[in-house]
Design a protein around this motif. Structure first.
Motif, PDB file in Angstrom:
ATOM      1  N   HIS A 181     -10.490  -8.863  -8.767  1.00 58.85           N
ATOM      2  CA  HIS A 181      -9.769  -9.220 -10.002  1.00 58.85           C
ATOM      3  C   HIS A 181      -9.781 -10.740 -10.155  1.00 58.85           C
ATOM      4  CE1 HIS A 181      -6.732  -9.659  -6.892  1.00 58.85           C
ATOM      5  NE2 HIS A 181      -6.686  -8.343  -6.734  1.00 58.85           N
TER       6      HIS A 181
ATOM      7  N   TYR B 165      -6.688  -6.338   4.089  1.00 55.44           N
ATOM      8  CA  TYR B 165      -7.976  -6.144   3.410  1.00 55.44           C
ATOM      9  C   TYR B 165      -8.932  -7.083   4.114  1.00 55.44           C
ATOM     10  CZ  TYR B 165      -5.103  -4.146  -0.362  1.00 55.44           C
ATOM     11  OH  TYR B 165      -4.203  -3.390  -1.098  1.00 55.44           O
TER      12      TYR B 165
ATOM     13  N   GLY C  94       2.479  -3.235  -4.588  1.00 55.67           N
ATOM     14  CA  GLY C  94       1.432  -4.090  -5.151  1.00 55.67           C
ATOM     15  C   GLY C  94       2.067  -5.160  -6.042  1.00 55.67           C
ATOM     16  N   CYS C  95       1.233  -6.118  -6.362  1.00 55.73           N
ATOM     17  CA  CYS C  95       1.684  -7.273  -7.149  1.00 55.73           C
ATOM     18  C   CYS C  95       2.408  -6.845  -8.428  1.00 55.73           C
ATOM     19  CB  CYS C  95       0.486  -8.147  -7.512  1.00 55.73           C
ATOM     20  SG  CYS C  95      -0.303  -8.894  -6.086  1.00 55.73           S
TER      21      CYS C  95
ATOM     22  N   TRP D 150      -9.576  -5.706  -3.462  1.00 61.62           N
ATOM     23  CA  TRP D 150      -9.798  -5.391  -4.867  1.00 61.62           C
ATOM     24  C   TRP D 150     -10.414  -6.595  -5.584  1.00 61.62           C
ATOM     25  CZ3 TRP D 150      -4.522  -2.865  -6.661  1.00 61.62           C
ATOM     26  CH2 TRP D 150      -4.197  -1.835  -5.773  1.00 61.62           C
TER      27      TRP D 150
ATOM     28  N   TRP E   5       1.023 -15.978  -4.826  1.00 59.32           N
ATOM     29  CA  TRP E   5       0.396 -15.209  -5.915  1.00 59.32           C
ATOM     30  C   TRP E   5       1.387 -14.194  -6.508  1.00 59.32           C
ATOM     31  CZ3 TRP E   5      -1.078 -14.992  -0.743  1.00 59.32           C
ATOM     32  CH2 TRP E   5      -0.632 -13.866  -0.051  1.00 59.32           C
TER      33      TRP E   5
ATOM     34  N   GLU F 196      -1.351   1.969  -7.630  1.00 62.49           N
ATOM     35  CA  GLU F 196      -0.728   0.837  -8.332  1.00 62.49           C
ATOM     36  C   GLU F 196      -1.091   0.892  -9.805  1.00 62.49           C
ATOM     37  OE1 GLU F 196      -1.261  -3.050  -6.552  1.00 62.49           O
ATOM     38  OE2 GLU F 196      -0.346  -4.046  -8.278  1.00 62.49           O
TER      39      GLU F 196
ATOM     40  N   HIS G  43       0.079  -5.656   5.411  1.00 65.63           N
ATOM     41  CA  HIS G  43      -1.067  -5.261   4.584  1.00 65.63           C
ATOM     42  C   HIS G  43      -2.337  -5.821   5.200  1.00 65.63           C
ATOM     43  CE1 HIS G  43       1.650  -4.877   0.757  1.00 65.63           C
ATOM     44  NE2 HIS G  43       1.906  -3.973   1.678  1.00 65.63           N
TER      45      HIS G  43
ATOM     46  N   GLU H 141      -0.458  -1.092   2.884  1.00 69.54           N
ATOM     47  CA  GLU H 141      -1.650  -1.299   2.039  1.00 69.54           C
ATOM     48  C   GLU H 141      -2.784  -1.691   2.967  1.00 69.54           C
ATOM     49  OE1 GLU H 141       0.278  -3.364  -1.923  1.00 69.54           O
ATOM     50  OE2 GLU H 141      -1.742  -3.917  -1.332  1.00 69.54           O
TER      51      GLU H 141
ATOM     52  N   ASN I 115       7.185  -6.578  -2.246  1.00 69.28           N
ATOM     53  CA  ASN I 115       5.765  -6.491  -1.910  1.00 69.28           C
ATOM     54  C   ASN I 115       5.223  -7.910  -1.793  1.00 69.28           C
ATOM     55  OD1 ASN I 115       3.004  -5.086  -1.973  1.00 69.28           O
ATOM     56  ND2 ASN I 115       2.813  -6.706  -3.497  1.00 69.28           N
ATOM     57  N   GLU I 116       4.834  -8.312  -0.601  1.00 69.79           N
ATOM     58  CA  GLU I 116       4.161  -9.600  -0.384  1.00 69.79           C
ATOM     59  C   GLU I 116       4.885 -10.788  -1.018  1.00 69.79           C
ATOM     60  OE1 GLU I 116       0.027  -9.262  -1.379  1.00 69.79           O
ATOM     61  OE2 GLU I 116      -0.270  -7.601  -0.022  1.00 69.79           O
TER      62      GLU I 116
ATOM     63  N   TRP J 155      -0.909  -8.691 -13.700  1.00 72.41           N
ATOM     64  CA  TRP J 155      -2.326  -8.404 -14.019  1.00 72.41           C
ATOM     65  C   TRP J 155      -2.678  -8.781 -15.452  1.00 72.41           C
ATOM     66  CZ3 TRP J 155      -4.300  -8.578  -9.668  1.00 72.41           C
ATOM     67  CH2 TRP J 155      -3.747  -7.951  -8.558  1.00 72.41           C
TER      68      TRP J 155
HETATM   69  O1  AHR Z   1      -5.626  -6.852  -4.698  1.00 75.48           O
HETATM   70  C1  AHR Z   1      -4.541  -6.000  -4.974  1.00 75.48           C
HETATM   71  C2  AHR Z   1      -3.302  -6.556  -4.369  1.00 75.48           C
HETATM   72  O2  AHR Z   1      -3.484  -6.783  -2.981  1.00 75.48           O
HETATM   73  C3  AHR Z   1      -2.047  -5.711  -4.408  1.00 75.48           C
HETATM   74  O3  AHR Z   1      -1.497  -5.563  -5.680  1.00 75.48           O
HETATM   75  C4  AHR Z   1      -1.192  -6.535  -3.493  1.00 75.48           C
HETATM   76  O4  AHR Z   1      -0.143  -5.835  -2.898  1.00 75.48           O
HETATM   77  C5  AHR Z   1      -2.183  -7.058  -2.455  1.00 75.48           C
HETATM   78  O5  AHR Z   1      -2.117  -8.440  -2.347  1.00 75.48           O
END
Ligand code: AHR
Length: 496
Positions: free
Chosen positions: A292, A235, A70-71, A290, A175, A26, A233, A284, A169-170, A94
């Motif tokens: 941020h 995480y 990704g975002c 991540w 967000w 990304e 996705h 993903e 994407n999402e 971002w």
């Molecule tokens: O934290 C990164 C982001 O996680 C990605 O850009 C997005 O696709 C997911 O929510």
């Protein structure tokens, strides 16, 4: 009690798609600029790609790579990222200026260099259905219309033949730029899919999704007939705001949370009759979310905290063991999971860390090396007689975690058997005996292991070999074959 595993390589449970070993990059922090794309660095080639990164990624046989987000993608004007004069834009995802020096042409070239299929995720946030179908024209039409001719003018006469395209994407998340409710989403995906498939009916289409019943029911009812994939996705150690990483034992509890979203999505697909037509792309995924923080803040520093993603001490054997358990789940569910994309590949929480003079291979890198080099393309029947477990306290609950996670495969072309044995246990080695009625057909057994002295070991610039791959010959006896797997380790036993 001893653990015995009975293998029956005559009983094929399914064919795994190699795209479960995919990756994702990304436009975020140092994944691209200063990561894989570093013009001016003496280690970079004439296109600006880091040759050490290209070599390392080629070594783990990445079959497909997803880009640009990704975002980020939900506000990405792709047309500003092609041609001689690149127009910088302010990336609202971002809150940084994107130079647009790395765009579609560069991404396709990067994919070719590492031997991977390019997979483009389109902008379903601020973008229109026409922007998406124009992008397909730019990449896949030979010489019809404005966008294909622009690609030729940009020096690429032949089409790029990008086969894999995601719509959004999402877009379900507030967000995301241009987020949509489920009604809007179904219609938008349908209309975008129609136009993209009209440009190139051979493409395979994905749509942003979550393992949620309402979202998917509406999406599939409105647009299911156009879709080949549904994207989810994951995480598990969520670190967007705080960078307080979970310890090894807590990460082992997350390994038990990989399968539920796969099963839920599978059952939704089944309830609407799409099993066998639409597959799951876990496009993903990473143990670690991540970092941020403060991305909406008017006062807080939202840029420098992102550098904490670069702390290599974060990526230990917990990451390796989780990654192996995730890939084991993709193999176990190879009937419905056809793709997965490690998020991301380079820097942030990736498998490779770059610095101006070289790279560091993080613990997860070696898991991909073992699986892509030694695991087979057919999942075969295996029965684990017994695995002990250990208990981890999490949020007041005692969670019982099996020490061993085992999946057996076979290589169709030469019947080589490869078995992934993950030992989750934080400090105990485990003895495992394998039995198979095909034992006499093998004359060599080799155990490849991702090992480290400590569960919290990690590789870094000063010590790049704390985590590494070990290999040893294993004697084959008449009554079977016994191995000893180290604590917190990822192992692949290969019978040839
Ligand atoms: O934290 C990164 C982001 O996680 C990605 O850009 C997005 O696709 C997911 O929510």
């Amino acid at each position: 009690m001893k653990t015995t595993v009975d293998i029956n390589s005559n009983r094929i449970l399914g064919n795994r798609n190699e795209m479960i070993y995919g990756h994702f990059i990304e436009h975020f922090h140092r994944q691209i600029y200063g990561g894989l794309y570093d013009p001016g660095n003496s280690l970079s080639d004439d296109e600006g790609f880091r040759t050490d990164v290209i070599e390392a990624l080629t070594n783990i046989n990445i079959p497909i790579v997803r880009w640009p987000g990704g975002c980020f993608v939900s506000n990405y004007p792709w047309k500003d990222g092609v041609g001689k004069y690149r127009v910088p834009f302010f990336d609202k995802a971002w809150r940084v200026e994107e130079s647009n020096q790395f765009g579609t042409d560069e991404f396709v070239s990067f994919s070719k260099k590492i031997g991977a299929e390019p997979y483009i995720c389109t902008n379903a946030g601020t973008g229109s259905s026409e922007d998406m179908s124009d992008w397909v024209e730019y990449c896949n039409l030979k010489d019809q219309g404005k966008w294909a001719n622009l690609r030729a003018e940009n020096g690429h006469r032949d089409p790029f033949h990008v086969k894999y395209w995601s719509i959004g994407n999402e877009n379900y998340g507030d967000w995301e730029m241009g987020a949509k409710d489920l009604k809007e989403w179904g219609r938008f995906v349908r209309e975008s899919a129609k136009m993209m498939k009209r440009v190139d009916p051979s493409i395979e289409l994905f749509a942003a999704s979550i393992s949620d019943l309402d979202w998917n029911l509406n999406l599939l009812r409105e647009a299911g007939k156009y879709l080949d994939w549904i994207s989810i996705h994951g995480y598990w150690d969520t670190l967007n705001e705080s960078n307080e990483l979970s310890d090894y034992e807590t990460c082992m509890t997350y390994t038990l949370e990989i399968e539920p979203p796969i099963l839920k999505t599978k059952h939704i697909l089944g309830s609407l009759g799409y099993l066998g037509k639409i597959r799951i792309a876990f496009d993903e995924w990473n143990l670690r979310g991540w970092h941020h923080p403060h991305v909406n803040s008017a006062t807080e520093d939202y840029l420098s905290p992102r550098d904490k993603n670069d702390l290599n001490a974060s990526y230990t054997m917990a990451d390796a063991v989780f990654t192996a358990c995730f890939l084991n789940q993709c193999l176990k569910h190879c009937d419905v999971v056809g793709m997965a994309n490690f998020s991301p590949t380079v820097n942030t929480r990736g498998a490779i860390f770059t610095h101006p003079d070289g790279i560091v291979l993080r613990s997860t890198y070696f898991v991909f090396e073992l699986f892509t080099k030694y695991m087979g393309d057919q999942v075969i029947d295996s029965w684990v007689s017994y695995s002990d477990s250990f208990t981890v306290e999490k949020e007041g609950n005692a969670i019982d975690i099996p020490s061993l996670d085992i999946v057996a495969t076979k290589q169709e072309k030469d019947s080589q058997v490869s078995i992934s044995i993950v030992n989750r246990h934080p400090d105990q080695a485990k003895e495992v005996t394998f039995r198979t009625n095909q034992l006499s057909s093998f004359n060599q057994a080799k155990l490849y292991s991702v090992l480290a002295d400590s569960k919290d070991a990690y590789n870094d610039v000063e010590h790049p070999n704390e985590v590494s791959i070990d290999e040893k010959q294993i004697p084959i006896k008449d009554d079977g074959l016994t191995i000893n797997v180290a604590p917190h380790s990822v192992n692949v036993l290969v019978l040839r």
